[in-house]
Write a protein that holds these residues in place. Structure first.
Motif, PDB file in Angstrom:
ATOM      1  N   CYS A  13       0.820  -1.225   0.000  1.00 49.59           N
ATOM      2  CA  CYS A  13       0.000   0.000   0.000  1.00 49.59           C
ATOM      3  C   CYS A  13       0.849   1.269   0.000  1.00 49.59           C
ATOM      4  CB  CYS A  13      -0.935   0.037   1.209  1.00 49.59           C
ATOM      5  SG  CYS A  13      -2.149  -1.299   1.237  1.00 49.59           S
ATOM      6  N   PRO A 118      -3.244   2.444   5.212  1.00 51.57           N
ATOM      7  CA  PRO A 118      -4.555   2.475   4.553  1.00 51.57           C
ATOM      8  C   PRO A 118      -5.117   1.092   4.279  1.00 51.57           C
ATOM      9  CG  PRO A 118      -2.843   2.866   2.927  1.00 51.57           C
ATOM     10  CD  PRO A 118      -2.147   2.637   4.243  1.00 51.57           C
ATOM     11  N   PHE A 121      -8.248   0.701   5.920  1.00 50.46           N
ATOM     12  CA  PHE A 121      -9.283   1.700   5.650  1.00 50.46           C
ATOM     13  C   PHE A 121     -10.469   1.025   4.976  1.00 50.46           C
ATOM     14  CE2 PHE A 121      -6.406   5.686   5.002  1.00 50.46           C
ATOM     15  CZ  PHE A 121      -6.015   5.606   6.324  1.00 50.46           C
ATOM     16  N   ASP A 122     -11.633   1.646   5.190  1.00 45.39           N
ATOM     17  CA  ASP A 122     -12.834   1.139   4.557  1.00 45.39           C
ATOM     18  C   ASP A 122     -12.997   1.873   3.225  1.00 45.39           C
ATOM     19  OD1 ASP A 122     -15.036  -0.385   4.366  1.00 45.39           O
ATOM     20  OD2 ASP A 122     -16.289   0.838   5.690  1.00 45.39           O
ATOM     21  N   ASP A 125     -11.528   6.129   0.381  1.00 47.86           N
ATOM     22  CA  ASP A 125     -11.322   7.343   1.185  1.00 47.86           C
ATOM     23  C   ASP A 125     -10.065   7.182   2.012  1.00 47.86           C
ATOM     24  OD1 ASP A 125     -13.603   8.261   0.167  1.00 47.86           O
ATOM     25  OD2 ASP A 125     -14.741   8.314   2.045  1.00 47.86           O
ATOM     26  N   GLY A 126      -9.263   8.168   2.040  1.00 45.56           N
ATOM     27  CA  GLY A 126      -8.054   8.095   2.847  1.00 45.56           C
ATOM     28  C   GLY A 126      -6.822   7.874   1.991  1.00 45.56           C
TER      29      GLY A 126
END
Ligand code: 4NP
Length: 146
Positions: A13, A118, A121-122, A125-126
């Motif tokens: 990532c 990240p 993360f869902d 976004d982010g």
């Protein structure tokens, strides 16, 4: 010639984004710097970057889709001039592995902040925030080698 290694946990990532951004900036500015990335874990060896990282990079005109994850090895510690952890746990893990000369990406213009992971993360976004943070740190590191 300066050699820089970016290190996160999975190498799927954050550090592939750092590698891609650095290579893009280096080629745009005709600089003589070699860049690679790696993970402290073996979790994702051989995998391409995660889809959201590939997507955010592509949105910015950078192709990281063909990068493949690898684990940090002892030889890296002598081969690279700069070893950069994306967060403080990466630094801790690198030190446990015997890396003495490691720096935090966040110490290059980001007030010592960690680059948030990240992976957990869902959704998408982010990733934009993570991309922007990594871009600031990477450009500052490269400019500091000039
Ligand atoms: P990265 O994100 O360190 O930015 O590549 C992660 C990817 C995978 C895992 C953790 C972090 N994982 O636990 O599988």
């Amino acid at each position: 010639m300066t050699k820089i290694l970016f290190v996160c946990l999975g190498n799927i990532c954050r550090s592939p984004l750092a590698e891609g951004i650095a290579k893009y900036y280096i080629s745009k500015n005709n600089l003589d710097i070699i860049v690679d990335s790696a993970g402290t874990s073996s979790f994702h060896i051989g995998e391409n970057p995660c889809p959201h990282s590939v997507q955010i990079a592509q949105n910015k005109g950078i192709d990281i889709s063909q990068l493949t994850a690898r684990q940090v090895k002892q030889k890296d510690f002598s081969e690279f001039d700069l070893i950069i952890g994306l967060d403080k746990s990466n630094i801790t893990n690198l030190k446990i592995m015997g890396c003495k000369n490691v720096k935090l990406l966040g110490d290059f213009g980001l007030d010592g902040e960690d680059i948030p992971d990240p992976y957990f993360f869902d959704g998408f976004d982010g990733f934009e925030k993570v991309f922007d943070m990594i871009e600031v740190g990477v450009i500052n590191i490269i400019n500091s080698t000039k």
